[in-house]
Write a protein that holds these residues in place. Structure first.
Motif, short mmCIF file in Angstrom:
data_model
loop_
_atom_site.label_atom_id
_atom_site.label_comp_id
_atom_site.label_asym_id
_atom_site.label_seq_id
_atom_site.Cartn_x
_atom_site.Cartn_y
_atom_site.Cartn_z
N ARG A 192 0.81 -1.23 0.00
CA ARG A 192 0.00 0.00 0.00
C ARG A 192 0.84 1.27 0.00
O ARG A 192 0.40 2.30 -0.47
CB ARG A 192 -0.94 0.02 1.22
CG ARG A 192 -2.10 -0.97 1.10
CD ARG A 192 -3.09 -0.80 2.25
NE ARG A 192 -2.52 -1.15 3.53
CZ ARG A 192 -2.54 -2.39 4.04
NH1 ARG A 192 -3.12 -3.36 3.36
NH2 ARG A 192 -2.00 -2.64 5.21
N LYS A 193 2.05 1.19 0.54
CA LYS A 193 2.82 2.42 0.71
C LYS A 193 4.13 2.39 -0.07
O LYS A 193 4.96 1.50 0.11
CB LYS A 193 3.11 2.60 2.20
CG LYS A 193 3.70 3.95 2.53
CD LYS A 193 3.94 4.07 4.03
CE LYS A 193 4.83 5.27 4.32
NZ LYS A 193 5.35 5.21 5.69
N ASN A 194 4.31 3.37 -0.94
CA ASN A 194 5.56 3.49 -1.68
C ASN A 194 6.60 4.19 -0.81
O ASN A 194 6.36 5.27 -0.29
CB ASN A 194 5.33 4.30 -2.97
CG ASN A 194 6.59 4.37 -3.83
OD1 ASN A 194 7.62 3.79 -3.49
ND2 ASN A 194 6.50 5.06 -4.95
N THR A 195 7.75 3.57 -0.66
CA THR A 195 8.80 4.15 0.19
C THR A 195 9.71 5.08 -0.61
O THR A 195 10.49 5.83 -0.04
CB THR A 195 9.69 3.05 0.79
OG1 THR A 195 10.34 2.37 -0.29
CG2 THR A 195 8.88 2.07 1.61
N GLY A 196 9.62 4.99 -1.95
CA GLY A 196 10.50 5.79 -2.79
C GLY A 196 11.90 5.21 -2.89
O GLY A 196 12.77 5.75 -3.57
N ILE A 197 12.13 4.07 -2.24
CA ILE A 197 13.47 3.45 -2.26
C ILE A 197 13.61 2.59 -3.52
O ILE A 197 12.70 1.85 -3.87
CB ILE A 197 13.68 2.57 -1.01
CG1 ILE A 197 13.59 3.43 0.27
CG2 ILE A 197 15.01 1.81 -1.07
CD1 ILE A 197 13.48 2.62 1.55
N ASP A 198 14.75 2.70 -4.17
CA ASP A 198 15.01 1.90 -5.36
C ASP A 198 15.20 0.42 -4.96
O ASP A 198 15.99 0.11 -4.07
CB ASP A 198 16.28 2.42 -6.06
CG ASP A 198 16.58 1.63 -7.32
OD1 ASP A 198 15.89 1.88 -8.32
OD2 ASP A 198 17.47 0.75 -7.28
N ALA A 199 14.48 -0.47 -5.61
CA ALA A 199 14.48 -1.88 -5.21
C ALA A 199 15.85 -2.54 -5.35
O ALA A 199 16.25 -3.34 -4.50
CB ALA A 199 13.44 -2.65 -6.02
N ILE A 200 16.57 -2.18 -6.42
CA ILE A 200 17.88 -2.81 -6.63
C ILE A 200 18.88 -2.34 -5.57
O ILE A 200 19.64 -3.13 -5.02
CB ILE A 200 18.39 -2.52 -8.06
CG1 ILE A 200 17.45 -3.24 -9.05
CG2 ILE A 200 19.83 -2.99 -8.25
CD1 ILE A 200 17.61 -2.82 -10.49
N GLU A 201 18.83 -1.03 -5.28
CA GLU A 201 19.71 -0.50 -4.23
C GLU A 201 19.39 -1.14 -2.88
O GLU A 201 20.28 -1.44 -2.08
CB GLU A 201 19.60 1.03 -4.14
CG GLU A 201 20.22 1.76 -5.32
CD GLU A 201 21.67 1.32 -5.58
OE1 GLU A 201 22.45 1.23 -4.62
OE2 GLU A 201 22.00 1.05 -6.76
#
Lengths: 201, 254
Positions: B147-156
């Motif tokens: 439900r919540k986008n953290t804005g963190i890049d998944a690969i990183e």
């Protein structure tokens, strides 16, 4: 009765359940008298080598385990438990093990993914009662980042391939090591534990 | 040779396996212990249980289930859902689970992964990542059940997870989850190439060939699926034969 040494590491419950399934009586303990009066010992283990040795020291069990092994009582080391049988480990430093087996422990080659997680085959090098009714190249379940690096050739019963040859089953007299988890290795694993049970007089 | 793993995933609520929202009419999937035994016999390489309950009382029922599963099956299993503290990790492992899967709690407190790995060993700490495509070749980490986008890049985040000591990564592609149109190969591959720990692909399995693709092109070490197994759309033994026929190393039989 088999005593399972409880020094705070890992999933001991599954091991006990597996032994119960095989009608092998066991108890989880750190009590010296109980260990001495048992017919066999299993040293389980996951986690770090040094922490495990420190825990055994604190429980004042290192001498007990050495004496018990030297007295000829069957003793099985599983995963880290097997590594603790060796003289030295290079896991984040250089640490002494129990020295029941000659050789040392090193990190798995970084050419492959570490930890080595999953089902891998065991190539059997010689006939041994511990592998009775176990087919050559059977799959067993491994989870480890370190492995036996140097060892006495005649102690090697089975090996797997992962970034090189990895000792999987070792044996010297009454001392047996399994790098994988027999309690998590389906029917093959249960058979290996059953064979260990057969060693108990 | 190390085999690629097939992992059925079971959602457990109040001690029962529950169906995904899209499936309303299935009632035979019920007892987690029974289902675990069935998958064990069918040749599953591992199992995952997600505790989707909320209350403490229900959590105790769940731990009871974990213990019963451990008593019945001789293959490894992971427990996820609501793992937030070292005490949670400890109680789940002590009940007989082999690994714990940590998701939201790792994002809000990355030190948690490190502490858990240090205390219990990397081999039992699985970092579970819910990722969604936000731009071409870009995926971001979502938490709280997507439900919540953290804005963190998944690969990183995957790379950081490896550094913190996670021993394995489950990558769940939210975009394709439940669609049965195949795993997200692009994302799985991108993560697999960025880290040196095993990758478990999750979300989107519909047919046998989807597993072939994600294990070959996607470079995944294992593939996880739920409904296709629960509803008998894919039989594990047939799937394994199919994978073997496509040159993939798998463990067949028990």
């Amino acid at each position: 009765m088999i005593t399972i040494i409880d020094y705070g590491a890992g999933n001991i419950k599954s091991l006990q359940f597996a032994l119960t399934k095989l009608n092998l009586e066991s108890c989880v303990t750190t009590d010296k008298a109980t260990i001495k009066s048992s017919n066999a010992i299993i040293l389980p283990g996951v986690g770090a080598f040094k922490d495990a040795m420190d825990a055994l020291e604190q429980l004042e069990l290192t001498e007990t385990l050495k004496n018990q092994a030297n007295s000829g009582k069957p003793i099985l080391g599983i995963c880290l438990g097997m590594q603790l049988f060796y003289e030295t480990s290079f896991e984040d430093g250089e640490w002494n093990g129990l020295g029941l087996l000659k050789g040392n422990v090193k990190r798995i080659s970084s050419k492959v993914k570490v930890p080595h997680i999953g089902w891998n085959t065991v190539k059997l090098h010689k006939v041994n009662p511990i592998t009775d009714h176990v087919n050559n190249h059977s799959y067993v379940y491994f989870v480890h980042s370190y492995a036996i690096d140097t060892y006495q050739d005649d102690t090697l019963i089975g090996s797997t391939e992962y970034g090189g040859k990895v000792p999987a089953i070792v044996q010297k007299d009454n001392v047996i090591g399994m790098q994988f988890h027999p309690e998590k290795s389906g029917e093959t694993g249960l058979q290996l534990l059953r064979n260990f049970g057969e060693m108990i007089s | 040779m190390l085999a690629k793993r097939i992992i059925p995933c079971l959602d457990v609520d109040k001690g029962r396996v529950v169906k995904g929202k899209k499936f309303q009419n299935i009632r035979d999937v019920a007892d987690p212990v029974e289902l675990a035994q069935r998958y064990n016999q069918a040749g599953a390489d591992e199992l995952v249980f997600y505790d989707i309950t909320a209350s403490n009382e229900d959590r105790n029922i769940f731990l009871d289930v974990v213990e019963k599963v451990a008593a019945e099956i001789a293959i490894p299993f992971t427990v996820g859902g609501g793992i937030r503290t070292i005490v949670d990790v400890h109680s789940v492992l002590r009940s007989g689970a082999d690994k714990v899967s940590i998701n939201s709690a790792a994002v809000t407190n990355p030190d948690f992964i490190q502490e858990a790995a240090w205390k219990f060993g990397s081999q039992c700490i699985v970092l579970s990542i819910d990722a969604k495509k936000t731009a071409p070749e870009q995926w971001q980490v979502y938490i709280n059940g997507g439900r919540k986008n953290t804005g963190i890049d998944a690969i990183e985040w995957a790379k950081q997870g490896e550094k913190l000591g996670a021993g394995e990564i489950v990558i769940n592609a939210i975009d394709v989850d439940g669609e049965k149109n195949g795993y997200n190969i692009e994302l799985t591959k991108a993560i697999a190439q960025s880290v040196n720990i095993p990758i478990v692909a999750s979300g989107g399995a519909g047919i046998n060939d989807h597993f072939v693709s994600v294990l070959q092109e996607g470079n995944a070490d294992a593939a996880l699926a739920a409904s296709v197994f629960h509803y008998g759309e894919i039989q594990i033994s047939e799937l394994k034969n199919h994978l073997y026929g496509n040159g993939i190393t798998v463990r067949r039989g028990n």
